[in-house]
Design an enzyme around this catalytic site. Structure first.
Site, PDB file in Angstrom:
ATOM      1  N   HIS A 134       0.783  -1.254   0.000  1.00 45.83           N
ATOM      2  CA  HIS A 134       0.000   0.000   0.000  1.00 45.83           C
ATOM      3  C   HIS A 134       0.810   1.296   0.000  1.00 45.83           C
ATOM      4  O   HIS A 134       0.256   2.349  -0.267  1.00 45.83           O
ATOM      5  CB  HIS A 134      -1.066  -0.013   1.104  1.00 45.83           C
ATOM      6  CG  HIS A 134      -0.556   0.086   2.498  1.00 45.83           C
ATOM      7  ND1 HIS A 134      -1.321   0.599   3.529  1.00 45.83           N
ATOM      8  CD2 HIS A 134       0.623  -0.273   3.059  1.00 45.83           C
ATOM      9  CE1 HIS A 134      -0.631   0.544   4.646  1.00 45.83           C
ATOM     10  NE2 HIS A 134       0.546   0.011   4.393  1.00 45.83           N
ATOM     11  N   HIS A 135       2.125   1.219   0.301  1.00 46.83           N
ATOM     12  CA  HIS A 135       2.940   2.449   0.222  1.00 46.83           C
ATOM     13  C   HIS A 135       3.539   2.667  -1.172  1.00 46.83           C
ATOM     14  O   HIS A 135       4.070   3.734  -1.468  1.00 46.83           O
ATOM     15  CB  HIS A 135       4.085   2.399   1.235  1.00 46.83           C
ATOM     16  CG  HIS A 135       3.631   2.293   2.652  1.00 46.83           C
ATOM     17  ND1 HIS A 135       2.812   3.230   3.236  1.00 46.83           N
ATOM     18  CD2 HIS A 135       3.857   1.353   3.608  1.00 46.83           C
ATOM     19  CE1 HIS A 135       2.559   2.863   4.492  1.00 46.83           C
ATOM     20  NE2 HIS A 135       3.183   1.727   4.740  1.00 46.83           N
ATOM     21  N   SER A 136       3.490   1.643  -1.989  1.00 46.62           N
ATOM     22  CA  SER A 136       4.144   1.722  -3.295  1.00 46.62           C
ATOM     23  C   SER A 136       3.403   2.678  -4.226  1.00 46.62           C
ATOM     24  O   SER A 136       2.178   2.794  -4.202  1.00 46.62           O
ATOM     25  CB  SER A 136       4.202   0.307  -3.880  1.00 46.62           C
ATOM     26  OG  SER A 136       4.233   0.365  -5.275  1.00 46.62           O
ATOM     27  N   GLN A 177      -0.367   5.773   1.649  1.00 47.17           N
ATOM     28  CA  GLN A 177      -0.354   6.967   0.795  1.00 47.17           C
ATOM     29  C   GLN A 177      -0.262   6.599  -0.682  1.00 47.17           C
ATOM     30  O   GLN A 177      -0.744   7.338  -1.553  1.00 47.17           O
ATOM     31  CB  GLN A 177       0.777   7.929   1.228  1.00 47.17           C
ATOM     32  CG  GLN A 177       2.167   7.663   0.643  1.00 47.17           C
ATOM     33  CD  GLN A 177       2.928   6.556   1.382  1.00 47.17           C
ATOM     34  OE1 GLN A 177       2.340   5.587   1.827  1.00 47.17           O
ATOM     35  NE2 GLN A 177       4.243   6.699   1.470  1.00 47.17           N
TER      36      GLN A 177
END
Ligand code: X5A
Ligand code: ZN
Length: 647
Positions: A134-136, A177
């Site tokens: 999910h941060h990628s 993010q």
């Protein structure tokens, strides 16, 4: 139709090759611990196990730039020093020669899971993957994440299946993010994330993780950030966030698919999150989501770094996806002040975009209002603070008790011939009855109120009650004649109370008659006619009360004038299963049962309730009635609070 588990052993290959205290927690044992947990509890063998395949370059291109994909591909041939040097160009990332393979398997697993659910091969499922996603971002690795597995899954669902509304629930303790950026202006993807924020002083230290980031352009209101400004958030805080923020928006959004960024670093014991939610909480969060999108839930593992807590939380989620009843939630159901402030801030930021929040005016208790409830509140002690108790972890993880799933899911005892009820398959007719002497003794107590022909029914209903209390039957529907209903309810309640171990009954009396007394344990409210009003009633009042009360059983009494539409009755029954571990006894008067039986039985049996229909805003009268009750009750039932009282 069941639950898919997507996995591939190769995803344990990637690991940190140099010293880096920040990255070392993202280790291969995370996957093996989760899988071992599932095996030990016999959960893996109950799933449809799918072996993950690598996502294609074209599929990765749904989210990532060709240059970035090529760069990650190139890491396969780099030596350790080169890998280390490249890793340092990103924030909290490490590469390994197997990273490209693992990250393609992780993305591929998420896509396969979406395929399995959207083709109808399974109801729901979990992809156990590394690295997380999910941060990628489009052209950057970040926070242990290489490819954005969940964002890819959402794009895939849109592109291949034409879906128009996808809900992403990111309960990882970090802000995803990456997902936020990818769908920032896209109104077809509603992204909800709660995360440790501490006013911006926690990783990834971004102002756009705050509640006032709501998306841009067409996507305004489709990014929902709930920043936690203190550590130590627990079961009550997470539940309050679901009941007062996520679920109202989710019902209004009406998703066709729910994707879960299932990070378990938001669970107790995790070194990153420092939160206090126990593993069972994830069973409850999962079950609450199961009423959405026809139950189509695809969960994809994100973070989770305390191996024991991770494994237990994963088991809780899978068990719930499989349809097992939820275990009881531990702890006082009192959200902390800081959580309420966070909830308030996201409500404020989102209110312009969501009707379901606009009708949610927080009740104002004037300081002169002294309710009798205040005294009993004292007995419960002061509201807890958000501090982490260091030594509280192992006892909490040890306590995790799994009630075995009752052999019978839903049983029916009816005065109406079974054929007339159109019951779904799997629902059993109750044949047994409690002893005749006992039935007669109860009937004698209520002499004038039972006819002779009611005795056989009463015996069966009492038997259903025993079955639920003893864990033989999960839930049940009984019908009564109009004349015998009130007496039957009295007998049921007296009999429950006579059994020492089980004495908390949540009695929902929906019979079209006004309750006579108003007290903290007995109150009534008119049934809203709008979908918005009805949802507020369930999410804003009934469920917070039920979770606060922690009943042993729910007794749901429906009279001829109950006024519920089938879909409403189904939703009420389906959602009440969570706080009570499924133990619901619905008592329906004959006049109503032919219409209701099927919907009710389906919901109790675990089928996703049908839609309530288009969202319609609650009327001012409905809002007023609800607010009046909430204001009276929230001093005692703290989960009703949607706004922080002045400190
Ligand atoms: C997926 C995930 C956390 C990165 C933390 C870096 N990433 N300090 O949980
Ligand atoms: Zn995380």
């Amino acid at each position: 139709m069941g639950t898919a588990l997507v996995y591939h052993e190769d995803m344990t290959a990637t690991r940190l090759l140099w010293d880096d205290p920040e990255c070392e927690i993202e280790c291969p044992e995370r996957l093996t611990a989760a899988l071992d947990g599932l095996r030990q509890r016999g959960l893996e063998e109950r799933c449809l196990c799918l072996s993950a395949c690598e996502a294609s370059e074209e599929e990765l291109g749904l989210v990532h730039s060709p240059e970035y994909i090529a760069l990650v591909q190139k890491t396969q041939t780099l030596d350790k020093e080169e890998l280390h040097a490249l890793s340092k160009q990103y924030n909290a990332v490490y590469f390994h020669p197997d990273t490209f393979h693992c990250a393609r398997l992780a993305a591929g697993a998420a896509l396969q899971l979406v395929d399995a659910v959207l083709t109808g091969a399974v109801h729901n499922g979990l992809a156990l993957v590394r690295p997380p996603g999910h941060h990628s971002q489009r052209a950057a690795a970040n926070g242990f994440c290489v490819f954005n597995n969940v964002a890819l899954a959402a794009k895939h669902a849109k592109q291949k299946y034409g879906l128009q509304r996808i809900l992403i629930v990111d309960w990882d303790v970090h802000h995803g993010q990456g997902i936020q950026y990818i769908f920032n202006d896209d109104p077809s993807v509603l992204y909800f994330s709660w995360h440790r924020y501490e006013h911006g002083s926690f990783w990834p230290f971004l102002p756009e993780s705050d509640a006032d980031a709501v998306g841009q352009g067409q996507g305004q209101g489709f990014t929902v950030n709930l920043p936690w400004n203190q550590v130590g958030m627990g079961n009550a805080d997470y539940l309050a966030a679901f009941l007062h923020v996520l679920l109202p928006l989710a019902f209004e959004f009406d998703p066709e698919l729910v994707l879960v960024s299932a990070g378990f670093d938001s669970a107790i014991g995790d070194p990153e999150g420092q939160m206090q939610a126990t593993p069972e909480c994830f069973a409850h969060l999962t079950q609450l989501l199961q009423v959405l999108a026809g139950g189509r839930i695809c969960a994809v593992l994100e973070g989770g770094y305390h191996l024991e807590s991770l494994a237990q939380s994963v088991c809780m989620m899978v068990q719930t996806l499989l349809g097992d009843p939820t275990p009881p939630l531990l702890g006082l159901m009192v959200p902390c002040q800081s959580a309420l402030e966070s909830i308030q801030s996201v409500q404020t930021a989102q209110t312009p975009y969501w009707t379901s929040l606009q009708q949610n005016v927080a009740p104002v208790l004037s300081s002169s209002t002294h309710s009798p409830e205040e005294r009993s509140l004292r007995l419960l002690g002061e509201s807890p603070t958000c501090a982490v108790a260091e030594d509280s972890l192992s006892p909490l993880l040890d306590q995790l008790c799994l009630r075995p799933a009752p052999p019978i899911c839903t049983a029916v005892a009816s005065t109406v011939p079974g054929a007339a009820l159109c019951l779904p398959p799997g629902v059993l007719h109750q044949e047994g009855s409690v002893l005749r002497e006992e039935t007669e003794a109860w009937a004698r107590l209520h002499k004038s109120r039972f006819q002779d022909e009611d005795l056989a029914t009463l015996g069966k209903i009492l038997c259903l009650l025993d079955g639920i209390m003893d864990g033989q039957i999960r839930n049940a529907i009984a019908t009564t004649t109009a004349l015998a209903t009130a007496a039957t309810l009295d007998v049921l309640i007296q009999r429950c109370l006579a059994r020492r171990a089980q004495r908390r009954i949540l009695w929902l009396n929906i019979r079209g008659k006004d309750a006579a007394i108003q007290s903290m344990f007995h109150f009534s409210t008119p049934l809203p006619q709008t979908t918005g009003g009805f949802l507020s009633l369930i999410l804003g009042l009934v469920l917070p009360l039920a979770y606060g009360f922690q009943p042993d059983m729910v007794l749901m009494a429906l009279g001829p004038a109950h006024g519920l539409q089938n879909a409403q009755a189904a939703l009420l029954a389906a959602m009440l299963r969570s706080p009570v571990g499924g133990r619901i006894l619905a008592v329906v008067e004959e006049e109503s049962i032919r219409l209701l039986a099927r919907s009710l039985a389906q919901a109790l049996h675990g089928e996703t309730p049908p839609s309530l229909g288009p969202f319609s805003k609650a009327t001012p009268e409905e809002i007023q009635a609800l607010m009046f009750l909430k204001a009276r009750l929230e001093a005692r039932w703290k989960l009703l609070q949607v706004a922080a009282p002045p400190p």
